[in-house]
Design an enzyme around this catalytic site. Structure first.
Site, PDB file in Angstrom:
ATOM      1  CE  LYS A  52      -3.711  -2.621   2.087  1.00 44.97           C
ATOM      2  NZ  LYS A  52      -4.388  -3.118   3.293  1.00 44.97           N
ATOM      3  CD  GLN A  96      -3.510  -4.853   6.292  1.00 42.23           C
ATOM      4  OE1 GLN A  96      -3.566  -3.818   5.641  1.00 42.23           O
ATOM      5  NE2 GLN A  96      -3.923  -6.016   5.807  1.00 42.23           N
ATOM      6  CG  ASP A 119      -9.990  -0.837   4.485  1.00 40.28           C
ATOM      7  OD1 ASP A 119      -9.584  -1.185   3.366  1.00 40.28           O
ATOM      8  OD2 ASP A 119      -9.330  -0.977   5.534  1.00 40.28           O
TER       9      ASP A 119
HETATM   10  N1  GUN Z   1      -6.905  -7.438   5.623  1.00 41.77           N
HETATM   11  C1  GUN Z   1      -7.162  -8.185   4.518  1.00 41.77           C
HETATM   12  N2  GUN Z   1      -7.740  -7.422   3.574  1.00 41.77           N
HETATM   13  C2  GUN Z   1      -7.846  -6.184   4.075  1.00 41.77           C
HETATM   14  C3  GUN Z   1      -8.353  -4.951   3.572  1.00 41.77           C
HETATM   15  O1  GUN Z   1      -8.855  -4.849   2.448  1.00 41.77           O
HETATM   16  N3  GUN Z   1      -8.262  -3.885   4.402  1.00 41.77           N
HETATM   17  C4  GUN Z   1      -7.739  -3.981   5.639  1.00 41.77           C
HETATM   18  N4  GUN Z   1      -7.725  -2.884   6.383  1.00 41.77           N
HETATM   19  N5  GUN Z   1      -7.270  -5.090   6.147  1.00 41.77           N
HETATM   20  C5  GUN Z   1      -7.325  -6.189   5.363  1.00 41.77           C
END
Ligand code: GUN
Length: 283
Positions: A52, A96, A119
């Site tokens: 990211k 996350q 998200d």
């Molecule tokens: N863990 C697995 N996929 C995601 C996601 O799309 N966003 C976040 N914040 N954590 C994750």
């Protein structure tokens, strides 16, 4: 059979975001900022967070990753969220997942300002999605729709089967397909005759977290298959999807690969969402 490259499509989306970011920076005097919160050092999470950050650098979005120790208390995480909520230079907050077991994920997600919820996991955004109100769309399902549309795959009136019912993938993917006027079925671990149900799908979207679970008997000849899975192949140790690609691909009209399919699209959509959050409150 054609492989849909998420990597290529993600690159073209990121190029557009980069151009937009440059214009916004000139217009508003600052760039969008995505702040990522990582609690602990789970290797998969560290790798996602790194990806990211790299994408942010590519498109010119400011990125700060805040790492808290795995032993942090829920109060400490909530305190950090509150600080980021109040920080006018932070446009998007991404925590996350998964969080360490002693931290209540729901309480943490609820604490994020809905306008900064890149998200689309906040209950407000989830409810808004199901009521077809304006909202931040969750990145992975948003990427899946873009992958299908990039190949002009018709969704309206088609049978779509979504495997998996998670908050992050299955449920929102099913809703977005419904919004595209598909006839949608969700199948899961308790579904009887799962292969037979999947074999009715014109479009099969798979997010179950089981390496190479989907075999040719799950696939209708000529179906489009989107593999959201990210697993380690127990035999080779390599990254693989939920679909047995080599066995299934010959039966598909379109199929995505792991890696290089949905993963890069999730990140590209996160970049778009960060700009959306920026625009929702920039003055
Ligand atoms: N863990 C697995 N996929 C995601 C996601 O799309 N966003 C976040 N914040 N954590 C994750």
């Amino acid at each position: 059979m054609e492989i849909i490259s998420g990597k290529d499509l993600a690159m073209s989306i990121k190029k557009e975001v980069a151009e937009q970011v440059e214009k916004l920076a000139a217009q508003y005097g600052r760039k969008p900022n995505l702040t990522v919160v990582l609690v602990g050092d789970d290797p998969a999470s560290v790798s996602y967070v790194t990806g990211k950050g790299k994408a942010c650098a590519e498109v010119g979005i400011e990125n700060k990753t805040i790492t808290l120790p795995a032993e942090s208390t829920e109060e400490q995480v909530l305190e950090l969220i509150n600080t980021l909520n109040a920080d006018q230079t932070v446009d998007g907050i991404l925590v996350q997942l998964p969080l360490p077991k002693h931290i209540n994920e729901e309480r943490v997600i609820d604490a994020i300002l809905k306008e900064k919820d890149v998200d689309g996991f906040h209950p407000y955004n989830v409810a808004a999605l199901w009521e077809k109100r304006p909202c931040i769309l969750p990145c992975t399902p948003k990427g899946v729709v873009k992958l299908l549309k990039s190949k002009n795959i018709e969704i309206s009136g088609k049978r779509v089967v979504v495997m998996g019912r998670s908050n992050i993938v299955g449920l929102p993917a099913a809703k977005l397909m419904l919004d595209e006027n598909a006839t949608v079925t969700i199948v899961h671990s308790r579904t009887k005759n799962i292969a037979d149900v999947c074999a009715e799908a014109d479009i099969l979207i798979v997010g179950i977290g089981k390496p190479k679970f989907v075999k040719p008997e799950f696939i209708k000849e000529g179906a489009a298959v989107i593999d959201v899975g990210v697993n380690r192949d127990p035999e080779t140790g390599k990254l693989c999807g939920d679909v047995d690609f080599d066995a299934c691909a010959p039966h598909c009209s379109y199929i995505t690969k792991v890696p290089g399919g949905v993963g890069p699209m999730t990140i590209a959509c996160l970049m778009e969402n960060t700009v959306e959050c920026f625009l929702s409150h920039v003055k």
